[in-house]
Every structure is written in C-alpha cells, then in structure tokens.
Design an enzyme around this catalytic site. Structure first.
Site, mmCIF file in Angstrom:
data_model
loop_
_atom_site.group_PDB
_atom_site.id
_atom_site.type_symbol
_atom_site.label_atom_id
_atom_site.label_comp_id
_atom_site.label_asym_id
_atom_site.label_seq_id
_atom_site.Cartn_x
_atom_site.Cartn_y
_atom_site.Cartn_z
ATOM 1 N N CYS A 163 0.839 -1.200 0.000
ATOM 2 C CA CYS A 163 0.000 0.000 0.000
ATOM 3 C C CYS A 163 0.878 1.256 0.000
ATOM 4 O O CYS A 163 1.555 1.529 -0.982
ATOM 5 C CB CYS A 163 -0.960 -0.037 1.185
ATOM 6 S SG CYS A 163 -2.400 1.032 0.964
ATOM 7 N N HIS B 8 -3.755 -5.816 1.153
ATOM 8 C CA HIS B 8 -3.458 -5.995 2.576
ATOM 9 C C HIS B 8 -3.897 -7.385 3.035
ATOM 10 O O HIS B 8 -4.847 -7.959 2.507
ATOM 11 C CB HIS B 8 -4.195 -4.961 3.422
ATOM 12 C CG HIS B 8 -3.585 -3.606 3.418
ATOM 13 N ND1 HIS B 8 -2.341 -3.347 3.946
ATOM 14 C CD2 HIS B 8 -4.067 -2.419 2.957
ATOM 15 C CE1 HIS B 8 -2.077 -2.053 3.820
ATOM 16 N NE2 HIS B 8 -3.099 -1.469 3.229
#
Length: 482
Positions: A331, A428
């Site tokens: 991310c 994630h």
C-alpha cells in the site's frame, strides 16, 4: 432488545480489547448472540467490513471472537492520525473530513447521534453487546464532549466494568484515583473492576484487592493473570509485533514508520517458527542479514518518505538490494518504492510532490476517491490464491506494472521489478492466506510451517476465553449487563 456491558480502562493499553474479545467468545459458548461495539477508536490499523466500510482492527478481532462478520456499526467513529495534530475522521465506515485536534473537539458533540444510532442497530441484532471504552474516564478534561467513555455510558445507560493494569505498576492508584477524580454520577455507572496482567501468585495481592474494594465501593470481579498467548492474536499496536520475536533462523525486517498503517499484514509472519520478525525502530539500521524488508502501509505516504530518509533507511534499502535482498512494499510502502508520489490536492497534507525510493519503475498520484473492498486474487508468480482487502487512496502506474504482483479478477495488480526482488502491492492481509504465505516464503528459501493462520487465531481466542473463565467471575459480569 439486547443487554449491554461496557469495559473501560483505568488507562490506555490496559487490555480492554482482549478482555472484550475473550468475553465475546465466552458469551458465544453460552449460546448468546454477542456483538462488539466501540464508540470511538483511534488507530491506523483498520479492517474492511462486510458492508464496505472500515473500522478499527481490534473490533474486527472481537467480531471474529463473536463468530460474526465485522460491520461499520461496531466502530462508528474511527480517527486515523495523519500528523501529530490532525487525523482523518471516519464516521460509520466512511471518511467525512480531515481535521486538526481542536476542530475535531468542536465536531465531536454532533457525533453522539451516529454513535447512538449504530449502538441501537446492534442492540436490535444481539442478545448482548460488549462495549469497549477508549483511553480512560479519568481524563476529565475531555469529559464535556465525551463520546467514548462516560459520555456514552450515561447517554446509553450502560453499566461499566473498569480494568486496571497491574503490570505497569500503580494499579491501586489507577483505580482509586479514577473514582476520586471523576464526577460522582459517572462513578455510579461503574459496577466493578478487574485487575489485569498479573504475574506471579495472585494471593500476594489480596490486601491490595480488598483496599480497592473498600476505597471505591466497587466489587472486584477477579485478578486476571498475564495471558501468555496474546502474541498469537493480531496486534492492536505495531509495538506488539516488535515485542513478540521468535528465534527463527531467517530474518524478515519491517520498518516502524511514523504513521504505520494496517500492520496486521505482518501478524502471520510472527507466528512462523523459522521467521525472526524484526521491527526496525527509528534510529536503528536495517539488519544486513535479513532476507526480506517489508515497507508497510502508511497513513501519510509523503510524510513517511521524509521520515524514512531521516533514519537513513533509504540508503539501507539500496544496500540491501545490492546484496541480493528482497523488498516488499504494501500500500503506502508500495507507493514509496516508486520514483515519485504526487498529492496535487493536498489530500494527505500539504499539496506537492515527493521523490520516491526509485526501486520500482512506477509513479503515484493521490486521488480523493478511497478504495475500500475485500478481494480474492491470485499471486502472479506462484499462482496461489490470496484473500485480501484494499484500503487506500491513490493510483499507481509505470513500466514495472507489466510484471504484476497479483491478478485481481483478470486485471494486473501491483508491480515487480525486472530482477524479481522488489515487489509492490495495494493488497493488505496477504500473508493470512496459508498457501500464498508458504509459496512466497519458499521463494526466499524460508521454510514455512504447515499451519493454518486462522486456526491458530481461533485456538488463541478459545484459550483466551478459557483463561478469563478460569480467573474472573464471568457470570457475575454478564449479570451486570442491562
């Protein structure tokens, strides 16, 4: 309509979250439909919910303990710090503003309405709602506009059990002092207390226990010994990852960024017997003998790029790569690995551009739209399935995207360098997928255990419930609920 009980703490990090999780699992064992609730949380460790919003990761774990899917009503106000004085404000799962602390204080009274709305909906769906407070009710300077502790308890008429942490010392002062400083009507909401994290022979605290009962007039519901398997559960704070190192032979390092976010990505790695998961703290160098460096997510990508450079980690990462090491950026960490991060609208802070680390041939532009979704993907290199979630702003593109990290519904996701040693992805929670974790570690010549991460978490939750049942008067606590 469900009954409810609120667990507040005499301070931060006294163990409220785990006690709520353990009580939730104990309630499920009694055949109750139980739901967790936290009016206000402050954390950059968030989970994506079944209804497409975000809540604190601790409430997602509590939902798992209760055997239900996480929902935005379980944490209607989430504060995600971006700077020392400002935070992103999430209300019922959606970003509504980014405010400085003083401005949030002015907004807070209006948030009691969505808090009570979410609580009411949960009560309609459950037999028991377990509410977790935030910080401490003894922070009386914050009481006037409080929605997290006694402000909520009074408005919703929910009785309170107070937790004191004996491991940090001064537990008598924690509890008696709380009774002394809070408003008498607030104190009347507290029906009892629990002593948490005791080490040694609990009988040695009998005199102190009786003193607290006498000085406060509250009933004690037990002394809870330190729970040794707490490290097997997802860490609420990144520091919890660094405190639970294993003596594995293969070192994986991760950077303790100043605004580290969604660090639950690392939880499955800390349970691998052959992995020594090392937190690289500010001022420390990245170990020269690690096989993988993880650059985790961040709530402030450009801010943490500057923070990273101050620590000298940019130089360490280049040296690690030259030695043949691998890097995984997740991310915000993925965005940092590129050549440039632009924020023309000032979404994460002052508008402008920041040079990235240049390890991936990609660039990122921050955009107002936030991606919040659960996904199923396939790792491009090993073809192993990945159950993950996305929670990010920004769009990343560049020539290294022709070598994707994963395939997501037939669409390339992420990027991998030409030498195959720099990996970047917006996904994630990837290491919670057992087959992928094993295959990815095999690429680093790290043997992975033949174990299910979810099964280990479930086992630890069962053990936590048993631990609480053995040492606390759980039936007495549940009887407090109304």
């Amino acid at each position: 309509m469900a009954r409810a009980l609120m667990i507040q703490g005499a301070g931060s990090n006294v163990g409220k979250s785990l006690i709520v999780a353990g009580l939730a699992r104990a309630a499920v064992r009694r055949g109750l439909r139980v739901l967790p609730f936290k009016p206000q949380n402050m954390s950059n460790n968030a989970a994506v919910t079944v209804d497409g919003g975000e809540i604190g990761r601790a409430q997602a774990l509590q939902a798992q303990a209760a055997g239900v899917e996480p929902h935005t009503d379980m944490n209607p106000v989430l504060l995600k710090p971006e700077t020392d004085t400002g935070a992103q404000i999430i209300v019922q799962g959606r970003r509504v503003a980014t405010l400085r602390a003083r401005d949030y204080a002015a907004m807070k009274p209006a948030l009691m309405t969505p808090v009570l709305e979410s609580f009411s909906r949960l009560k309609d769906r459950a037999d028991l709602v377990l509410v977790e407070g935030a910080g401490s009710p003894a922070e009386v300077n914050l009481r006037q506009a409080d929605i997290a502790n006694m402000g909520f308890a009074r408005r919703a008429d929910v009785p309170v059990m107070l937790v004191g942490d004996i491991d940090r010392g001064g537990v008598i002062a924690q509890l008696v002092g709380t009774k002394t400083v809070i408003d008498p009507d607030d104190a009347a909401m507290i029906r009892g207390f629990v002593i948490n994290k005791f080490r040694g022979d609990p009988s040695l605290f009998d005199d102190g226990y009786r003193l607290i009962e006498k000085q406060t007039g509250w009933r004690g519901f037990g002394v809870l010994p330190y729970f040794a398997r707490a490290n097997e559960l997802p860490a609420e704070d990144a520091l919890g990852l660094g405190e639970s190192r294993r003596s594995g032979k293969c070192k994986i390092a991760f950077l303790a960024l100043s605004r580290i976010a969604n660090f639950d990505d690392l939880d499955p790695l800390k349970l691998e017997p052959e992995v020594d998961l090392v937190m690289v703290r500010p001022g420390e160098a990245i170990p020269g003998d690690c096989r993988l460096v993880v650059v985790p997510g961040s709530k402030s990508t450009r801010g943490d790029l500057a923070f990273l450079r101050v620590q000298g980690w940019d130089i360490d990462l280049l040296a690690h790569h030259r030695r043949g090491g691998h890097v995984l950026g997740l991310c915000g960490g993925y965005q940092m690995l590129g050549h440039n991060v632009a924020d023309p609208e000032g979404i994460e802070g002052a508008s402008g551009e920041t040079s990235g680390l240049g390890l991936l041939n990609v660039t990122t532009v921050m955009t107002p739209q936030k991606t919040l979704t659960r996904v199923t993907a396939s790792h491009a290199a090993t073809k192993q399935p990945i159950d993950a979630y996305e929670i990010h702003i920004g769009h990343t593109e560049g020539s290294d995207c022709v070598r994707p990290f994963a395939m997501l519904n037939g669409v390339p996701e992420g990027a991998v360098s030409a030498d195959g040693r720099i990996h970047g992805s917006y996904l994630h929670g990837v290491f919670a997928s057992d087959a992928f974790r094993k295959a990815f570690l095999a690429q680093l010549d790290i043997p992975a255990a033949d174990q299910s991460y979810r099964t280990k978490v479930e086992s630890a939750l069962d053990a936590l419930a048993g631990h609480i049942e053995a040492h606390l008067d759980v039936d007495g606590l549940f009887a407090l609920a109304r």
